[in-house]
Scaffold this motif. Structure first.
Motif, short mmCIF file in Angstrom:
data_model
loop_
_atom_site.label_atom_id
_atom_site.label_comp_id
_atom_site.label_asym_id
_atom_site.label_seq_id
_atom_site.Cartn_x
_atom_site.Cartn_y
_atom_site.Cartn_z
N GLN A 187 34.44 4.19 6.89
CA GLN A 187 35.59 3.58 6.24
C GLN A 187 36.18 2.55 7.21
O GLN A 187 36.31 2.83 8.40
CB GLN A 187 36.66 4.63 5.92
CG GLN A 187 36.18 5.79 5.07
CD GLN A 187 37.30 6.75 4.75
OE1 GLN A 187 38.31 6.39 4.13
NE2 GLN A 187 37.16 8.00 5.16
N LYS A 188 36.52 1.39 6.67
CA LYS A 188 37.13 0.36 7.51
C LYS A 188 38.54 0.79 7.88
O LYS A 188 39.29 1.32 7.06
CB LYS A 188 37.15 -0.98 6.77
CG LYS A 188 35.76 -1.57 6.54
CD LYS A 188 35.85 -2.91 5.81
CE LYS A 188 34.47 -3.50 5.59
NZ LYS A 188 34.53 -4.80 4.86
N ALA A 189 38.89 0.53 9.14
CA ALA A 189 40.21 0.92 9.64
C ALA A 189 40.78 -0.20 10.50
O ALA A 189 40.05 -1.02 11.06
CB ALA A 189 40.12 2.21 10.44
N LEU A 190 42.11 -0.20 10.61
CA LEU A 190 42.81 -1.15 11.45
C LEU A 190 43.77 -0.39 12.35
O LEU A 190 44.53 0.46 11.88
CB LEU A 190 43.59 -2.16 10.61
CG LEU A 190 44.51 -3.12 11.38
CD1 LEU A 190 43.70 -4.04 12.30
CD2 LEU A 190 45.36 -3.95 10.42
N GLY A 191 43.71 -0.67 13.63
CA GLY A 191 44.64 -0.07 14.57
C GLY A 191 45.09 -1.08 15.60
O GLY A 191 44.79 -2.28 15.50
N TRP A 192 45.83 -0.60 16.58
CA TRP A 192 46.18 -1.41 17.74
C TRP A 192 45.58 -0.72 18.96
O TRP A 192 45.75 0.50 19.14
CB TRP A 192 47.70 -1.56 17.89
CG TRP A 192 48.24 -2.69 17.05
CD1 TRP A 192 48.01 -2.91 15.73
CD2 TRP A 192 49.12 -3.73 17.48
NE1 TRP A 192 48.68 -4.03 15.30
CE2 TRP A 192 49.38 -4.55 16.35
CE3 TRP A 192 49.73 -4.05 18.69
CZ2 TRP A 192 50.20 -5.67 16.42
CZ3 TRP A 192 50.55 -5.16 18.76
CH2 TRP A 192 50.79 -5.96 17.63
N ALA A 193 44.88 -1.50 19.80
CA ALA A 193 44.13 -0.93 20.91
C ALA A 193 44.44 -1.67 22.21
O ALA A 193 44.75 -2.86 22.22
CB ALA A 193 42.63 -1.01 20.63
#
Length: 361
Positions: free
Chosen positions: A12-18
């Motif tokens: 599943q495509k995901a978006l975070g801050w890294a």
């Protein structure tokens, strides 16, 4: 094309801050999570707290960080998918995740519902080299085996409840295990920060007498008037400390910075217990005189987080007694400023990121 489609079906495509390096600066990061397995739930993350360890890891201050690092191990969300074998959750339920997302399931610790002490426990985001690469709750979605998620009470606001999944269970577990939760007992709490303020709230809900012990006299009004502590000791005041000698059944010490332990041991009654929760610099071992332990049969111990059964117990207790962390809710793009403020101690008492409304693709 068929292979690409099969890969899409398994992720599943995901978006975070890294964070990408030891500067610790976080920025948007696109990645994939596994598809929802038979025993998994997928949740939309709503709120995620920022623990001081997130700052340590983002800046590689423990020397363990594997980049890119998506922090976050105390978060609440809404279940959007459930696997075919899931029994604990249904779509639309609130769920919460803490510090661990896997364990071996067969060792003594796992059999005793203490997954947090399993030698093979997997942290919510990768803490140690060699562990599976996991990305934490600074992200829009999260996939987890249902065993490692807890049901979140409808009575608690999710923004105030999110820090309970780390800070809350970290103070609750030792209080219960070491018998420091009985009405009428006298508990000392060292440090009035993210952990300490919750220790005060849980102790008062247990019906205990609470004394906050701090190096900062200016925290007295906060401790007594707002958090409900019964008394306050300035640890740098010898007269105050001497007057309190032998008065406490136990002490929860939440301070990570190096500090003398014997003055705290002296505050304990016979059979008293000093429980250490802070993770100090490994290169600066604590100085301790053993004799005061012997003559009072006193105990010094440590504790780290809690197992899933106890975490559910803790969050249910918090729901019943309306215990939440004192938080400052921030948008996702404020996170780097928040990290700097945490480093300066400029927060009372927990930053919580509004993931659901401010992390956008």
């Amino acid at each position: 094309m068929a292979a690409s489609q099969e890969q899409d079906d398994q992720t599943q495509k995901a978006l975070g801050w890294a964070a990408r390096d030891s500067s610790g600066i976080l920025s948007p990061f696109h990645f994939t999570r596994r598809a929802t397995g038979d025993d998994d739930i997928t949740m939309k993350v709503l709120y995620c707290g920022i623990c001081h360890s997130d700052l340590h890891m983002a800046k590689n201050e423990f020397g363990l960080t594997v980049y890119p690092l998506v922090p976050g191990h105390e978060f609440v969300g809404v279940v959007t998918q459930v696997g075919c074998k899931v029994k604990k959750f249904k779509v639309g339920d609130k769920a919460a995740v803490g510090c661990f997302v896997d364990s071996c399931g067969t060792c003594n610790s796992c059999r005793d519902d203490l997954e947090n002490y399993c030698p093979k426990a997997a942290s919510t985001y990768t803490f140690f080299p060699g562990q599976p690469i996991n990305y934490g709750g600074f992200s829009n979605i999260f996939v987890v085996n249902e065993h490692f998620a807890v049901r979140f009470p409808d009575t608690l606001p999710p923004e105030g409840g999110a820090p309970l999944l780390c800070a809350g269970i970290t103070v609750y577990s030792p209080m219960k295990y070491f018998g420091l939760s009985e009405p009428g007992m006298h508990l000392g709490v060292v440090g009035l920060g993210g952990l300490g303020h919750l220790a005060v709230k849980f102790a008062k809900a247990f019906g205990m007498k609470v004394t906050v012990i701090s190096t900062s006299p200016n925290k007295k009004e906060e401790a007594i008037e707002r958090l409900g502590a019964d008394s306050f000791l300035v640890s740098r005041d010898p007269e105050q400390m001497q007057a309190a000698t032998g008065t406490m059944d136990g002490i929860i010490d939440t301070v990570s910075a190096a500090h003398p332990l014997n003055p705290l041991v002296d505050l304990l009654k016979c059979n008293g217990k000093l429980i250490l929760l802070g993770a100090p610099d490994a290169n600066k071992p604590a100085e301790l005189s053993i004799f005061p332990l012997l003559v009072g049969r006193k105990l010094i111990a440590g504790s780290a987080a809690g197992g899933l059964k106890e975490t559910q117990e803790m969050i249910d207790f918090a729901g019943k007694h309306n215990i939440t962390a004192d938080v400052e809710v921030i948008p996702m793009d404020y996170v780097n400023t928040a990290m700097k403020r945490i480093g300066k101690g400029d927060i009372r008492y927990r930053f919580v990121i509004d993931i659901g409304n401010t992390l956008t693709v």
